[in-house]
Design a protein around this motif. Structure first.
Motif, short mmCIF file in Angstrom:
data_model
loop_
_atom_site.label_atom_id
_atom_site.label_comp_id
_atom_site.label_asym_id
_atom_site.label_seq_id
_atom_site.Cartn_x
_atom_site.Cartn_y
_atom_site.Cartn_z
N PRO A 169 2.19 18.44 186.37
CA PRO A 169 2.44 19.72 187.14
C PRO A 169 3.82 19.83 187.74
CG PRO A 169 1.27 17.90 188.11
CD PRO A 169 1.60 17.40 187.05
N GLU A 170 4.63 18.95 187.87
CA GLU A 170 5.98 18.84 188.39
C GLU A 170 7.12 19.45 187.38
OE1 GLU A 170 4.37 16.24 188.35
OE2 GLU A 170 5.60 14.39 187.99
N ILE A 171 6.79 19.33 186.25
CA ILE A 171 7.98 19.71 185.30
C ILE A 171 7.14 20.56 184.22
CG2 ILE A 171 9.52 17.70 185.27
CD1 ILE A 171 8.08 16.35 183.15
N ASN A 172 7.99 21.25 183.59
CA ASN A 172 7.52 22.23 182.64
C ASN A 172 7.90 21.65 181.26
OD1 ASN A 172 7.16 24.57 184.22
ND2 ASN A 172 9.29 24.82 184.38
N ASN B 122 2.90 29.32 175.61
CA ASN B 122 2.88 28.47 176.71
C ASN B 122 2.30 29.24 178.03
OD1 ASN B 122 4.75 26.10 176.03
ND2 ASN B 122 5.83 27.85 175.32
N GLU C 266 16.82 30.20 168.26
CA GLU C 266 16.59 31.14 169.37
C GLU C 266 15.54 30.38 170.51
OE1 GLU C 266 15.40 32.60 166.22
OE2 GLU C 266 17.35 32.12 165.82
N SER C 267 14.81 29.34 169.76
CA SER C 267 13.61 29.08 170.72
C SER C 267 14.38 27.89 171.84
CB SER C 267 12.59 28.14 170.05
OG SER C 267 13.25 27.04 169.28
N LYS D 272 2.49 30.28 185.38
CA LYS D 272 3.49 29.72 186.54
C LYS D 272 4.32 30.80 186.92
CE LYS D 272 5.83 25.29 187.65
NZ LYS D 272 6.14 23.98 186.86
N GLU E 277 11.80 36.35 170.98
CA GLU E 277 11.58 34.70 171.19
C GLU E 277 11.34 34.74 172.57
OE1 GLU E 277 12.36 32.56 168.77
OE2 GLU E 277 11.37 31.42 170.21
N THR F 90 7.71 32.65 173.36
CA THR F 90 7.40 31.51 174.14
C THR F 90 6.59 31.66 175.13
OG1 THR F 90 10.06 31.07 173.60
CG2 THR F 90 9.12 30.00 175.42
N LYS G 88 1.07 16.53 180.17
CA LYS G 88 1.22 17.76 180.96
C LYS G 88 1.53 17.03 182.13
CE LYS G 88 -1.57 21.24 179.03
NZ LYS G 88 -2.73 21.93 179.19
N MET H 147 16.37 37.86 170.81
CA MET H 147 15.82 36.96 171.87
C MET H 147 14.47 37.53 172.79
SD MET H 147 17.80 34.42 171.66
CE MET H 147 17.59 33.55 173.12
N ASP I 255 14.31 22.44 189.95
CA ASP I 255 13.60 22.62 188.98
C ASP I 255 13.82 22.07 187.77
OD1 ASP I 255 12.25 24.27 191.02
OD2 ASP I 255 13.49 26.02 190.72
N ARG J 4 14.13 27.37 164.28
CA ARG J 4 14.33 28.89 165.11
C ARG J 4 15.26 28.32 166.19
NH1 ARG J 4 8.61 29.82 166.14
NH2 ARG J 4 9.24 30.26 168.28
N ASN K 296 18.09 30.33 180.35
CA ASN K 296 17.48 30.62 181.23
C ASN K 296 17.48 29.39 182.28
OD1 ASN K 296 15.83 33.52 181.63
ND2 ASN K 296 16.00 32.80 179.12
N ARG L 38 19.83 40.40 181.36
CA ARG L 38 21.08 39.91 181.98
C ARG L 38 22.08 40.84 182.12
NH1 ARG L 38 21.53 36.35 178.46
NH2 ARG L 38 19.47 35.15 179.12
N GLN M 22 17.75 28.15 172.37
CA GLN M 22 18.61 29.04 173.00
C GLN M 22 18.12 29.92 174.35
OE1 GLN M 22 20.88 31.83 170.41
NE2 GLN M 22 21.93 32.79 172.07
N LEU M 23 16.97 30.32 174.20
CA LEU M 23 16.24 30.93 175.18
C LEU M 23 16.19 29.95 176.59
CD1 LEU M 23 14.41 33.71 175.82
CD2 LEU M 23 12.49 32.16 175.55
N LEU M 24 15.75 29.07 176.18
CA LEU M 24 15.68 28.05 177.26
C LEU M 24 16.99 27.72 177.95
CD1 LEU M 24 12.80 25.50 175.69
CD2 LEU M 24 12.47 27.49 177.06
N ALA N 287 16.00 33.43 186.74
CA ALA N 287 15.50 33.08 185.49
C ALA N 287 15.05 31.55 185.25
CB ALA N 287 17.21 32.93 184.73
N GLY N 288 13.99 31.62 184.48
CA GLY N 288 13.40 30.47 184.21
C GLY N 288 12.30 29.96 185.26
N TRP O 239 2.49 28.01 181.38
CA TRP O 239 3.82 28.13 181.93
C TRP O 239 3.97 29.64 182.54
CZ3 TRP O 239 8.85 29.99 179.12
CH2 TRP O 239 9.68 29.77 179.80
N LEU P 152 8.16 22.18 177.30
CA LEU P 152 8.25 23.38 176.49
C LEU P 152 8.98 22.96 175.09
CD1 LEU P 152 9.54 26.18 178.67
CD2 LEU P 152 7.16 25.95 178.05
#
Lengths: 464, 420
Positions: free
Chosen positions: A58-61, B372, A71-72, B378, B364, B368, A56, B361, A44, A69, A79, B337, A74-76, B347-348, B375, A63
């Motif tokens: 379909p097989e990859i996101n 999106n 945190e934007s 999805k 955020e 996010t 775009k 967070m 994934d 920011r 996860n 978490r 950090q969130l990814l 996750a994700g 996404w 973002l």
């Protein structure tokens, strides 16, 4: 004991690109997009990008993250299971040093060497600061990675030294794998598994390029560490024999507006003007889209890349040469780098000595005299060795079977993070004015105006 | 198979265990033709075990959807005394002996042990810890030579409730333990349970009511326009983290001023605190939040349908059935978490994870997902597929029944070997 599955058991890889990934993009963006597409067959994959994109898949996101920011991103990161980073990201996002995910560091771009060229015309203090910063960043990356990838064998040797100096070659990593391939391996550049798509682009669309034109392509940026001047100097000799020949430069300006102009691009345009061939037999594009690049490759007859012999050359990986190989273009290249070895090994072009315009004109004439189709058989075995799906295998293996480095405790990297040095890039108004003044002094009004417009465009796109 | 379920509550009582017991029992009857009896209390909720003033259901027998239900009276006055002692000891001492806690929380069901022993079941299954009836059930099963299965619904983060060695000794004594998540499985193994006697079976949901509701219609019905809606649906209690969502909203509104918030669930005293937080907001913010308390169960799918993002930043859950409900509506989810939740959210892939009480967070994550939408969709669809593959009641019931059957067979074999 029975257990139910909780959805996808595939590993989730986050690739963080610090360069644009959009219809117009340079080497790093292309690298990460192609890697993401290829790896998505078995993982994934999310691709984090620093600016809006219209792409775009379909097989990859795909973002976006925002530098203002953190945190934007950090969130990814938090996860994902595995995170791939490169270059200066550690400066902008210090939390990466302590992330609990498996961390892959991409070292394919030797920033210390690049900077020596990049900032060569800057004041000494600026050069020194940039150098210190690049070294600190490199050392920090060496300390925090679980797995490192680089562009070729020469780079691997170089980075081995860096890893050793940073304590990463030690009994623990040696015991895990005494070849150290599970610490650092090669993920060079590649080309897609499909052939490039031929659609009309140059001929008939660009008035200066007639139907019978023989197109010589400079298929990438005109960076300071390259040598397009020898090519332009050789051009009159080529034109004398082949008046239908056209020299096309794919890009004079990096598609990412935050990347400063390269002096070499101005010099090349200037030289073409002096010869009276600019916009006649020598065509400059500012930058073309990823799709148009494919068309341009298909319409070209010869691919060229020339460089002086210097330390950057030894360790570089010229991704544009991979494009030439993809399109089965015979290659004209200066000796000294890894790709020139390939040209010799597979007999797919001509290797010339550095800074020798006579050798360049002779080689070009030879290449133009020989029909392009006669080179094709020599390219036959390359897809098995140089496609992206082949190139990413070590990374895929790490993602599927790898683990945290035995000498790294996830979430605990006691490193002194590098401090951002005064940048040559206009990050604030004051620095922007200083930078504009510098460009005005060194490159003239047109260049300064160009830089201001690009920076404003970038600001607008980022605000949006 | 003749099955006896023992539970602290049963429909129309509300709660995760109550719902599990109801749907599991009904499916065992409907699909497998099993003879299922439930021994339970006459209380609507856990508070009623020690609060005599709260309303209760009639005691006695009734049959619903083929399930035989026997509701027992609870000795609330005795529990009340223990509960008062527990309260005082906590204030004075900071700790409470387990026996005091056990009898204080109840439910004390005087006839339960005797009735279990008498009841001619092939197998006995009970839920959930840390309540008193679990110990009564294992003791009665042993005395009457029947296999006993527990599904404990453990919340290991709740130290006060679950950090008692006797719970894990009792789990070891059971013939099998059914955990809801891998996290719970790993936890009981670290507490000494035998891995061969544990199965991980998630909880179930009926996805149909949640799936085919039009979002614009749902938003309209709740009085929202077409702006994005982020929502929490669950009990309004402190550990569920709904206050984190409230704290996150101003940060979100800096980027997306039009986002609306829905907070829906069974009203508890914590709701006063939330309303107080909101009352301190400027008018323009206050108008963007909708509280919806004690709604009827048929409204629930409409609440989920109105959402663009489901935020459930809870500290601990034995499973988190709310995530299944959100996924049933194809919604992207945000969880914490912590505890069992990382075993539920991938996750994700089908949701996002943040740290508990991290409002920055959480903001955020919401931004996010709103930024999106493809996404986000999805993630929600991946969750929906996971529900269909693993968490519909027929699938979950099949797994429970396989465990019942194999446990019964093994018990019989062991008894045969013992007796010969």
């Amino acid at each position: 004991m029975t257990e139910i599955a909780q959805g996808s058991s595939r590993e989730h890889l986050l690739i963080v690109s610090q360069d644009l990934v959009n219809s117009k993009m340079a080497g790093p963006g292309i690298r990460y997009l192609e890697m993401a597409k290829c790896l998505s067959h078995e993982l994934d994959v999310t691709l984090a990008v620093p600016a809006e994109t219209s792409l775009k898949f379909p097989e990859i996101n795909i973002l976006r993250y925002f530098e203002d920011r953190p945190e934007s991103l950090q969130l990814l990161v938090e996860n994902a299971d595995i995170v791939l980073i490169s270059g200066y990201m550690i400066l902008k996002f210090p939390f990466l040093a302590n992330c609990k995910q498996r961390l892959v560091v991409d070292l394919y771009d030797p920033i210390v060497f690049e900077n020596l060229h990049y900032f060569q015309d800057e004041p000494q203090i600026n050069q020194d600061n940039q150098n210190k910063q690049a070294i600190n960043v490199t050392n920090s990356l060496a300390k925090i990675g679980d797995f490192f990838i680089c562009g070729n064998e020469r780079q691997r040797d170089l980075w081995m030294g860096v890893l050793m100096a940073n304590g990463r070659i030690n009994p623990k990593t040696f015991t895990q794998d005494n070849s150290l391939s599970s610490l650092i391996d090669i993920v060079g550049a590649g080309f897609p598994d499909r052939p490039p798509r031929a659609v009309p682009f140059l001929r008939k669309m660009v008035p200066e390029i007639p139907e019978n034109a023989r197109v010589i392509l400079w298929g990438g940026g005109i960076w300071n560490w390259l040598d397009p001047l020898t090519l332009v100097n050789a051009w009159p000799d080529v034109l004398a024999v082949h008046p239908e020949a056209r020299l096309v430069f794919l890009g004079t300006r990096h598609p990412n507006p935050v990347v400063p102009d390269h002096e070499m691009a101005f010099k090349t345009v200037q030289l073409a003007e002096q010869l009276g061939e600019k916009d006649k037999s020598i065509i400059f594009f500012e930058w073309i889209s990823y799709e148009d690049r494919e068309a341009l490759l298909c319409e070209s007859d010869v691919g060229v890349t020339l460089h002086p012999i210097h330390v950057e050359t030894r360790y570089s990986i010229r991704t544009r040469v991979l494009d030439y190989l993809w399109a089965k273009l015979p290659v004209l290249i200066t000796d000294g780098d890894v790709t020139s070895q390939w040209v010799r090994e597979f007999n797919i072009g001509i290797v010339v000595p550095p800074d020798d315009s006579k050798a360049v004109s002779k080689a070009l004439l030879e290449l133009l005299d020989r029909p392009k189709s006669t080179w094709e058989p020599n390219f036959a075995t390359l897809p098995d060795r140089m496609s992206w799906s082949h190139a990413v295998k070590p990374l895929l293996n790490y993602c599927l079977y790898g683990r945290h480095a035995p000498d790294r405790v996830p979430g605990e990297n006691p490193i002194a993070l590098p401090v951002a040095m005064p940048s040559a890039r206009p990050v604030g108004l004051g620095q922007g004015i200083l930078r504009a003044a510098y460009i005005l002094r060194s490159k003239g009004l047109v260049a300064a105006w160009h830089q201001i417009i690009f920076h404003l465009k970038w600001l607008i796109s980022h605000k949006r | 198979m003749k099955i006896l379920h023992v539970s602290q509550g049963y429909f129309p009582a509300l709660g995760g265990t109550e719902w599990l017991m109801t749907r599991l029992s009904e499916e065992l009857v409907r699909v497998y033709g099993d003879d299922v009896t439930i021994f339970t209390t006459n209380c609507y909720g856990g508070d009623a075990f020690y609060k005599p003033s709260l309303p209760a259901m009639p005691v006695g027998n009734e049959d619903v959807a083929g399930v035989h239900i026997r509701r027992f009276p609870v000795a609330r006055q005795i529990s009340r005394v223990f509960h008062t002692i527990q309260f005082l000891l906590l204030r004075l001492n900071g700790s409470v002996p387990h026996a005091v806690r056990l009898y204080g929380d109840g439910p004390i069901i005087p006839l339960l042990g005797r009735m279990i022993k008498k009841f001619p079941a092939d197998i006995i299954a009970a839920s959930s810890f840390p309540l008193l009836h679990m110990y009564t059930t294992i003791k009665a099963s042993r005395q009457s030579n029947r296999p006993c299965i527990f599904f404990g619904g453990l919340h290991p983060e709740d130290k006060g409730g679950f950090d008692w060695p006797i719970i894990y000794k009792t789990i070891q004594d059971a013939d099998h333990y059914i955990a809801y998540t891998k996290y719970e499985t790993d936890y009981v193994i670290t507490k000494g349970a035998s891995p061969e006697r544990i199965s991980t079976i998630g909880l179930g949901v009926d996805p149909e009511p949640f799936h085919d509701i039009s979002q614009p219609e749902a938003k309209h019905r709740l009085g929202f326009d077409n702006s994005p809606v982020v929502g929490y649906i669950g009990q309004i209690v402190p550990h569920k983290g709904v206050d984190t969502l409230i704290r996150a909203m101003p940060r979100i509104w800096k980027i997306y001023p039009d986002v609306r918030v829905l907070v829906a669930g069974a009203r508890r005293t914590f709701a006063d605190q939330l309303e107080k937080m909101v009352a301190e907001w400027p008018d323009e913010w206050r108008h963007k939040i909708l509280f919806c308390y004690d709604f009827k169960s048929e409204i629930k799918p409409w609440l989920y349908a109105a959402l663009d993002v489901f935020a459930y930043p809870s500290a601990f859950e034995s499973f988190g059935i709310a995530f299944l409900e959100a996924w049933s509506g194809g919604k992207p989810v945000i969880g914490c978490r912590k505890g069992a939740i990382p075993s539920v959210i991938n996750a994700g892939r089908d949701g996002l994870m943040i740290d508990y009480q991290d409002d920055i967070m959480l903001a955020e994550a919401i931004v996010t997902l709103i930024s999106n939408p493809d996404w986000a969709q999805k993630l929600g669809q991946t969750g929906y597929q996971k529900v269909l593959a693993n968490h519909t009641w027929p699938i979950v019931t099949k797994r429970f029944r396989e465990v019942y059957s194999s446990t019964l067979e093994q018990y019989k074999s062991e008894q045969y070997l013992l007796n010969n």
